[in-house]
Design an enzyme around this catalytic site. Structure first.
Site, PDB file in Angstrom:
ATOM      1  N   HIS A 118       0.742  -1.353   0.022  1.00 17.48           N
ATOM      2  CA  HIS A 118       0.158   0.161  -0.118  1.00 17.48           C
ATOM      3  C   HIS A 118       0.885   1.126   0.100  1.00 17.48           C
ATOM      4  CE1 HIS A 118      -3.599  -2.227   1.640  1.00 17.48           C
ATOM      5  NE2 HIS A 118      -2.931  -3.160   1.033  1.00 17.48           N
TER       6      HIS A 118
ATOM      7  N   HIS B  38       3.350 -14.164  -6.862  1.00 12.70           N
ATOM      8  CA  HIS B  38       2.139 -14.208  -6.313  1.00 12.70           C
ATOM      9  C   HIS B  38       0.777 -13.487  -7.048  1.00 12.70           C
ATOM     10  CE1 HIS B  38       2.931 -10.463  -4.601  1.00 12.70           C
ATOM     11  NE2 HIS B  38       2.112 -10.460  -3.715  1.00 12.70           N
TER      12      HIS B  38
ATOM     13  N   TRP C  56      -1.254  -6.752  -6.928  1.00 14.61           N
ATOM     14  CA  TRP C  56      -1.424  -5.813  -8.145  1.00 14.61           C
ATOM     15  C   TRP C  56       0.086  -5.175  -8.389  1.00 14.61           C
ATOM     16  CZ3 TRP C  56      -3.815  -5.928 -12.207  1.00 14.61           C
ATOM     17  CH2 TRP C  56      -4.163  -4.522 -12.757  1.00 14.61           C
ATOM     18  N   ASN C  57       0.763  -4.621  -7.187  1.00 13.01           N
ATOM     19  CA  ASN C  57       1.798  -3.752  -7.826  1.00 13.01           C
ATOM     20  C   ASN C  57       2.828  -4.654  -8.691  1.00 13.01           C
ATOM     21  OD1 ASN C  57       1.395  -1.336  -5.863  1.00 13.01           O
ATOM     22  ND2 ASN C  57       1.299  -3.142  -4.242  1.00 13.01           N
ATOM     23  N   SER C  58       3.007  -5.977  -8.346  1.00 11.85           N
ATOM     24  CA  SER C  58       3.915  -6.648  -8.901  1.00 11.85           C
ATOM     25  C   SER C  58       3.359  -6.804 -10.295  1.00 11.85           C
ATOM     26  CB  SER C  58       4.007  -8.159  -8.383  1.00 11.85           C
ATOM     27  OG  SER C  58       4.816  -7.848  -6.986  1.00 11.85           O
TER      28      SER C  58
ATOM     29  N   GLU D 238       3.898  -3.744 -12.324  1.00 13.36           N
ATOM     30  CA  GLU D 238       5.421  -3.553 -12.372  1.00 13.36           C
ATOM     31  C   GLU D 238       5.722  -4.553 -13.956  1.00 13.36           C
ATOM     32  OE1 GLU D 238       6.932  -3.934  -8.719  1.00 13.36           O
ATOM     33  OE2 GLU D 238       5.854  -2.300  -8.017  1.00 13.36           O
TER      34      GLU D 238
ATOM     35  N   ASP E 203      -6.871 -10.031  -3.828  1.00 14.46           N
ATOM     36  CA  ASP E 203      -7.266  -9.871  -5.520  1.00 14.46           C
ATOM     37  C   ASP E 203      -6.367 -10.614  -6.217  1.00 14.46           C
ATOM     38  OD1 ASP E 203      -4.692  -8.676  -4.303  1.00 14.46           O
ATOM     39  OD2 ASP E 203      -4.873  -7.028  -5.580  1.00 14.46           O
ATOM     40  N   GLN E 204      -5.397 -11.624  -5.953  1.00 12.63           N
ATOM     41  CA  GLN E 204      -4.571 -12.114  -6.537  1.00 12.63           C
ATOM     42  C   GLN E 204      -4.964 -12.979  -7.838  1.00 12.63           C
ATOM     43  OE1 GLN E 204      -1.916 -13.552  -3.527  1.00 12.63           O
ATOM     44  NE2 GLN E 204      -1.579 -11.526  -2.706  1.00 12.63           N
TER      45      GLN E 204
HETATM   46  O1  LIG Z   1      11.933  -7.812  -2.776  1.00 13.89           O
HETATM   47  C1  LIG Z   1      11.098  -6.985  -3.197  1.00 13.89           C
HETATM   48  C2  LIG Z   1       9.901  -7.732  -3.059  1.00 13.89           C
HETATM   49  C3  LIG Z   1       8.688  -6.594  -3.493  1.00 13.89           C
HETATM   50  N1  LIG Z   1       8.882  -5.310  -3.794  1.00 13.89           N
HETATM   51  C4  LIG Z   1       8.033  -4.409  -3.879  1.00 13.89           C
HETATM   52  O2  LIG Z   1       7.006  -4.706  -2.906  1.00 13.89           O
HETATM   53  C5  LIG Z   1       5.596  -4.247  -3.429  1.00 13.89           C
HETATM   54  C6  LIG Z   1       4.601  -5.720  -3.189  1.00 13.89           C
HETATM   55  O3  LIG Z   1       3.524  -5.176  -3.531  1.00 13.89           O
HETATM   56  P1  LIG Z   1       2.597  -6.256  -4.352  1.00 13.89           P
HETATM   57  O4  LIG Z   1       3.028  -7.134  -5.557  1.00 13.89           O
HETATM   58  O5  LIG Z   1       0.999  -5.771  -4.788  1.00 13.89           O
HETATM   59  O6  LIG Z   1       2.201  -7.528  -3.208  1.00 13.89           O
HETATM   60  P2  LIG Z   1       1.835  -7.513  -1.467  1.00 13.89           P
HETATM   61  O7  LIG Z   1       3.092  -7.000  -0.748  1.00 13.89           O
HETATM   62  O8  LIG Z   1       1.492  -8.819  -1.479  1.00 13.89           O
HETATM   63  O9  LIG Z   1       0.715  -6.503  -1.639  1.00 13.89           O
HETATM   64  C7  LIG Z   1      -0.620  -6.516  -0.866  1.00 13.89           C
HETATM   65  O10 LIG Z   1      -1.341  -5.233  -1.453  1.00 13.89           O
HETATM   66  C8  LIG Z   1      -1.622  -5.232  -2.743  1.00 13.89           C
HETATM   67  C9  LIG Z   1      -2.258  -4.071  -2.929  1.00 13.89           C
HETATM   68  O11 LIG Z   1      -3.574  -4.032  -2.095  1.00 13.89           O
HETATM   69  C10 LIG Z   1      -2.457  -6.383  -3.029  1.00 13.89           C
HETATM   70  O12 LIG Z   1      -2.550  -6.515  -4.433  1.00 13.89           O
HETATM   71  C11 LIG Z   1      -1.823  -7.769  -2.856  1.00 13.89           C
HETATM   72  O13 LIG Z   1      -2.638  -8.919  -3.223  1.00 13.89           O
HETATM   73  C12 LIG Z   1      -1.552  -7.705  -1.505  1.00 13.89           C
HETATM   74  O14 LIG Z   1      -1.031  -8.968  -1.108  1.00 13.89           O
HETATM   75  C13 LIG Z   1       5.874  -3.957  -4.990  1.00 13.89           C
HETATM   76  O15 LIG Z   1       5.741  -2.652  -5.387  1.00 13.89           O
HETATM   77  C14 LIG Z   1       7.129  -4.727  -5.153  1.00 13.89           C
HETATM   78  O16 LIG Z   1       7.857  -3.875  -6.151  1.00 13.89           O
HETATM   79  C15 LIG Z   1      10.128  -5.047  -3.411  1.00 13.89           C
HETATM   80  O17 LIG Z   1      10.616  -3.890  -3.737  1.00 13.89           O
HETATM   81  N2  LIG Z   1      11.285  -6.129  -3.457  1.00 13.89           N
END
Ligand SMILES: O=c1ccn([C@@H]2O[C@H](COP(=O)(O)OP(=O)(O)O[C@H]3O[C@H](CO)[C@@H](O)[C@H](O)[C@H]3O)[C@@H](O)[C@H]2O)c(=O)[nH]1
Length: 490
Positions: free
Chosen positions: A30, A388, A391-393, A396, A412-413
């Protein structure tokens, strides 16, 4: 001009400048989109101020020693609220439902204090933007006479799903409840041309009892949509408060159309990724990490790999990998013979040692505790992302043109994986073991082979361009953000 008058003029100008307050729940998934938006707002509004507010405990992890305020190198100011757990929330000791009630009460009180302090300092907030799970922020903004917009940080399809579920549009809620136990059952989401399967919908919709440990999340989403309705009534124009969505028109046209048709004022402004705006060498999402990198030199290691050869593996900031999952990934990568970069957070690897894993996987890879994912996905050596599907991943990967093997876990995955596989064609959703949800080695290898095929790579390259075009100057999302900003400046 006499000095005192000049000071007055300066103060009046400062008070008139737009000041955005972006409020976010204290989770990495977030905070990242919130900070990317903060940077976009700064760039889009000369003279504007942008303050980001998240919980004290998260702010202290990002900026050790922080007290009331901190300004980062990019000019974003941080002014935390308290969630009632300034020392950090211990999920072993407390239930998350208690956390959410504390957050609502203490968060509202202390965020009110942040707005009052900024006003009294001659820097009044002119627009509040808040992310999911924080419906109470709209009320705090209203009490200060400041308009508030929701920043939806998941796909618009997920927003449409919750919206139609809570509204009961065309019996969608009943259809979902009836099919809740069958992941393969098809349901019609209003406004969508083809049915989705239950496994493609947000997992929280299958919660049927208030005693479920995650029932509070479904409640939080319901309250979020109710808060939009409160503003709809006050607005008098029959449409909801603004919902800035981290998506773009071309990616989710059906979701955006059905939401608008039902009065939700959804405004796609994505992909909101500040590292797309900078030159690749300086691309960064640093400074907002809740996890520490272990300095293993993964970027240098990537530099030494062949173009598009590396499989990047990460399950984000929340999901954990079981011991069996770790063993299967390790075996799959060893058998594939491909180089890999694998993020295994400390809280996610149990007793497993990263170096042993690499050795077990044939020594062709690198295991790190955390990395700068924006930089990794932008690196030319990376050719596939096992994710996984947070949404950010997902955004990206699309924006960097990296094909995906999706292993959705919850929330939401499943919908994100559906978008990637069925709507964009930039990846594949892996089949997992029915008993424990583990992706096994053979299936991992098959999926990597498919995701790195010419066909999928071509789609990934196409969507990379579409995503970047939407966010670039003159693109649909950039124009939408500019219109929002112009409104906030008035
Ligand atoms: O080694 C790492 C791993 C992750 N990231 C960053 O961490 C964020 C991870 O976000 P996301 O991919 O959305 O996963 P979650 O951390 O699991 O995010 C939660 O929040 C998101 C937004 O609500 C939802 O879409 C997901 O399902 C929920 O698990 C991203 O910006 C990645 O670029 C890093 O910078 N380095």
């Amino acid at each position: 001009m006499p000095a005192m008058v000049a000071q007055e003029v300066e103060r009046a100008a400062a008070a008139a400048a737009p000041h955005f307050l972006v409020v976010t729940y204290p989770a990495q998934g977030h905070i990242n989109p919130a900070r990317h938006l903060a940077l976009r707002l700064l760039r889009a509004t000369p003279g504007a101020r942008v303050t980001l507010s998240t919980a004290v405990s998260a702010c202290r992890k990002m900026f050790p020693g922080l007290e009331e305020e901190h300004v980062d190198g990019a000019g974003v100011r941080y002014a935390p609220y308290s969630d009632g757990y300034d020392g950090g929330f211990d999920k072993e000791a407390h239930h998350h439902t208690d956390y959410m009630s504390q957050l609502k009460v203490v968060g509202a009180r202390t965020l009110d204090g942040v707005l009052a302090r900024l006003r009294d300092a001659g820097r009044p907030v002119t627009r509040v933007v808040y992310t999911v799970l924080l419906s109470w922020v709209a009320g705090v903004a209203r009490a200060h006479g400041v308009p508030a917009a929701l920043y939806w940080i998941q796909p618009a399809t997920v927003l449409a799903t919750y919206f139609h579920f809570f509204r009961g549009t065309d019996g969608f809620d009943e259809a979902v409840v009836a099919a809740a136990q069958d992941p393969w059952a098809e349901v019609r989401l209003p406004g969508f041309p083809a049915p989705l399967r239950m496994r493609d919908l947000p997992s929280f919709l299958t919660i049927t009892s208030d005693d479920h440990p995650y029932a509070f999340i479904l409640t939080a989403f319901r309250e979020l949509l109710d808060a939009l309705d409160d503003d709809r009534q006050e607005d008098g124009r029959g449409r909801s408060a603004t919902v800035l969505a981290n998506t773009f028109d071309a990616m989710e046209p059906d979701a955006v159309a059905t939401l608008r048709q039902h009065g939700v004022h959804v405004v796609p402004i994505g992909p909101v990724l500040s590292f797309l705006d900078a030159a690749p060498a300086s691309s960064t999402n640093n400074n907002n990490d809740l996890f520490s990198q272990d300095g293993k030199g993964y970027l240098e290691w990537l530099d030494a790999q062949e173009a598009a050869s590396v499989v990047y593996i990460s399950f984000g900031s929340m999901s954990s990998m079981s011991k069996r999952q770790i063993t299967e990934v390790s075996r799959g990568m060893a058998e594939s013979g491909r180089p890999f970069l694998w993020v295994l957070r400390k809280d996610n690897r149990g007793e497993v040692d990263g170096d042993d894993l690499c050795a077990g996987a044939g020594g062709g890879g690198m295991v790190v505790e955390w990395c700068d994912q924006g930089k990794v996905l932008s690196h030319p050596a990376v050719g596939c992302f096992v994710t996984h599907c947070g949404w950010n991943s997902t955004l990206e990967s699309v924006s960097c043109g990296v094909p995906v093997v999706g292993v959705p876990q919850w929330t939401d995955q499943g919908t994100n994986a559906w978008l990637v596989e069925r709507q964009l064609g930039t990846g594949v959703r892996a089949a997992v073991c029915e008993k424990d949800g583990v992706l096994e080695a053979e299936e991992l290898r098959r999926c990597i082979g498919f995701a790195t095929s010419e066909m999928v790579r071509a789609k990934a390259a196409l969507w990379r361009e579409k995503a970047r075009a939407a966010a670039a100057g003159g693109g649909s999302s950039e124009r939408n953000l500019r219109a929002f900003v112009d409104l906030a400046g008035n």
